[in-house]
Design a protein around this motif. Sequence first.
Motif, mmCIF file in Angstrom:
data_model
loop_
_atom_site.group_PDB
_atom_site.id
_atom_site.type_symbol
_atom_site.label_atom_id
_atom_site.label_comp_id
_atom_site.label_asym_id
_atom_site.label_seq_id
_atom_site.Cartn_x
_atom_site.Cartn_y
_atom_site.Cartn_z
ATOM 1 N N LEU A 129 -23.697 -0.032 -4.712
ATOM 2 C CA LEU A 129 -22.260 0.128 -4.938
ATOM 3 C C LEU A 129 -21.949 1.452 -5.640
ATOM 4 N N ARG A 130 -22.727 1.777 -6.655
ATOM 5 C CA ARG A 130 -22.500 3.032 -7.371
ATOM 6 C C ARG A 130 -22.607 4.219 -6.408
ATOM 7 N N GLY A 131 -23.636 4.229 -5.587
ATOM 8 C CA GLY A 131 -23.802 5.329 -4.634
ATOM 9 C C GLY A 131 -22.664 5.405 -3.634
ATOM 10 N N ALA A 132 -22.226 4.281 -3.146
ATOM 11 C CA ALA A 132 -21.129 4.263 -2.168
ATOM 12 C C ALA A 132 -19.821 4.715 -2.808
ATOM 13 N N LEU A 133 -19.564 4.267 -4.025
ATOM 14 C CA LEU A 133 -18.329 4.674 -4.711
ATOM 15 C C LEU A 133 -18.363 6.159 -5.053
ATOM 16 N N GLN A 134 -19.522 6.666 -5.449
ATOM 17 C CA GLN A 134 -19.631 8.101 -5.716
ATOM 18 C C GLN A 134 -19.407 8.905 -4.437
ATOM 19 N N ALA A 135 -19.929 8.408 -3.334
ATOM 20 C CA ALA A 135 -19.736 9.094 -2.054
ATOM 21 C C ALA A 135 -18.268 9.086 -1.637
ATOM 22 N N ALA A 136 -17.543 8.044 -2.007
ATOM 23 C CA ALA A 136 -16.123 7.939 -1.660
ATOM 24 C C ALA A 136 -15.253 8.846 -2.518
ATOM 25 N N GLY A 137 -15.757 9.241 -3.669
ATOM 26 C CA GLY A 137 -14.992 10.112 -4.557
ATOM 27 C C GLY A 137 -14.021 9.326 -5.422
ATOM 28 N N LEU A 138 -13.434 10.009 -6.368
ATOM 29 C CA LEU A 138 -12.538 9.350 -7.326
ATOM 30 C C LEU A 138 -11.362 8.656 -6.649
ATOM 31 N N GLU A 139 -10.729 9.321 -5.714
ATOM 32 C CA GLU A 139 -9.582 8.722 -5.030
ATOM 33 C C GLU A 139 -10.010 7.598 -4.099
ATOM 34 N N GLY A 140 -11.256 7.619 -3.666
ATOM 35 C CA GLY A 140 -11.759 6.596 -2.757
ATOM 36 C C GLY A 140 -11.891 5.229 -3.403
ATOM 37 N N GLU A 141 -12.205 5.193 -4.693
ATOM 38 C CA GLU A 141 -12.397 3.904 -5.369
ATOM 39 C C GLU A 141 -11.143 3.037 -5.287
ATOM 40 N N ALA A 142 -9.989 3.615 -5.560
ATOM 41 C CA ALA A 142 -8.742 2.852 -5.498
ATOM 42 C C ALA A 142 -8.455 2.399 -4.062
ATOM 43 N N ALA A 143 -8.715 3.273 -3.100
ATOM 44 C CA ALA A 143 -8.481 2.924 -1.695
ATOM 45 C C ALA A 143 -9.415 1.799 -1.255
ATOM 46 N N ILE A 144 -10.651 1.870 -1.693
ATOM 47 C CA ILE A 144 -11.618 0.824 -1.333
ATOM 48 C C ILE A 144 -11.201 -0.508 -1.950
ATOM 49 N N ARG A 145 -10.770 -0.492 -3.208
ATOM 50 C CA ARG A 145 -10.306 -1.716 -3.859
ATOM 51 C C ARG A 145 -9.125 -2.309 -3.095
ATOM 52 N N ARG A 146 -8.150 -1.460 -2.751
ATOM 53 C CA ARG A 146 -6.986 -1.961 -1.994
ATOM 54 C C ARG A 146 -7.424 -2.542 -0.656
ATOM 55 N N PHE A 147 -8.348 -1.863 0.019
ATOM 56 C CA PHE A 147 -8.847 -2.331 1.310
ATOM 57 C C PHE A 147 -9.515 -3.701 1.185
ATOM 58 N N LEU A 148 -10.425 -3.825 0.213
ATOM 59 C CA LEU A 148 -11.140 -5.093 0.043
ATOM 60 C C LEU A 148 -10.181 -6.219 -0.347
ATOM 61 N N GLU A 149 -9.253 -5.930 -1.228
ATOM 62 C CA GLU A 149 -8.275 -6.950 -1.622
ATOM 63 C C GLU A 149 -7.419 -7.366 -0.434
ATOM 64 N N ALA A 150 -7.054 -6.404 0.430
ATOM 65 C CA ALA A 150 -6.248 -6.716 1.607
ATOM 66 C C ALA A 150 -7.022 -7.552 2.625
ATOM 67 N N MET A 151 -8.351 -7.493 2.586
ATOM 68 C CA MET A 151 -9.177 -8.299 3.491
ATOM 69 C C MET A 151 -9.207 -9.769 3.096
ATOM 70 N N ILE A 152 -8.818 -10.073 1.874
ATOM 71 C CA ILE A 152 -8.818 -11.443 1.366
ATOM 72 C C ILE A 152 -7.532 -12.128 1.807
ATOM 73 N N ASN A 153 -7.617 -13.397 2.185
ATOM 74 C CA ASN A 153 -6.425 -14.152 2.565
ATOM 75 C C ASN A 153 -5.363 -14.000 1.488
ATOM 76 N N ALA A 154 -4.133 -13.744 1.906
ATOM 77 C CA ALA A 154 -3.036 -13.457 0.971
ATOM 78 C C ALA A 154 -2.887 -14.540 -0.090
ATOM 79 N N GLU A 155 -3.019 -15.789 0.304
ATOM 80 C CA GLU A 155 -2.829 -16.885 -0.658
ATOM 81 C C GLU A 155 -3.953 -16.950 -1.697
ATOM 82 N N ASP A 156 -5.098 -16.342 -1.403
ATOM 83 C CA ASP A 156 -6.229 -16.344 -2.335
ATOM 84 C C ASP A 156 -6.276 -15.116 -3.237
ATOM 85 N N ARG A 157 -5.480 -14.110 -2.940
ATOM 86 C CA ARG A 157 -5.559 -12.853 -3.700
ATOM 87 C C ARG A 157 -5.312 -13.013 -5.197
#
Length: 180
Positions: A129-157
């Motif tokens: 995870l650390r390597g992937a987040l570093q590869a994504a860069g600082l702005e990537g971490e927030a985008a990845i979090r939003r992406f993963l959260e959006a993948m979760i069923n809305a009622e479970d978020r």
Amino acid sequence: MSEDDTSVEELPEPALPASQLHAFAELLFFAYRDFTGDPDIILKDFGFGRAHHRVLHFVNRHSGLRVADLLDILNITKQSLSRVLKQLIDQGYVTQKAGASDRRERLLYPTERGKALAARLAAPQLIRLRGALQAAGLEGEAAIRRFLEAMINAEDRPKVSAITNPTPLPGTHADKDETV
């Protein structure tokens, strides 16, 4: 996905073409394969599987977790949890205690042995995870979090957000955050 979710064909523009969505699905499959692969190798030595890993992860991260809450988090049946939890308890990785205010509650705690195994299983995942987040860069971490959260069923978020928030779950003991 729930019945209310739209199909790929109904997504508003600028949705990606189905071929690109399939490519992202494949990336998720490969990422999941590799994310779980290292712990799977370790688990085999103990005769455990991924269900044991998930239970141990949440019990370790949220010491004092109620069995009822663990069932809700994992979205599995009592029967499925019972078998896995019995093995973890019998082999000394998890301990179960009655609740202080409600003796019918069953609270789960990792033993020292359980904490050690949880740390061993998490180590290669945290490195990945650390390597992937570093590869994504600082702005990537927030985008990845939003992406993963959006993948979760809305009622479970909201429930997932409460679990993944750095603050401990109600009724559990705060865990120390360590650097890997």
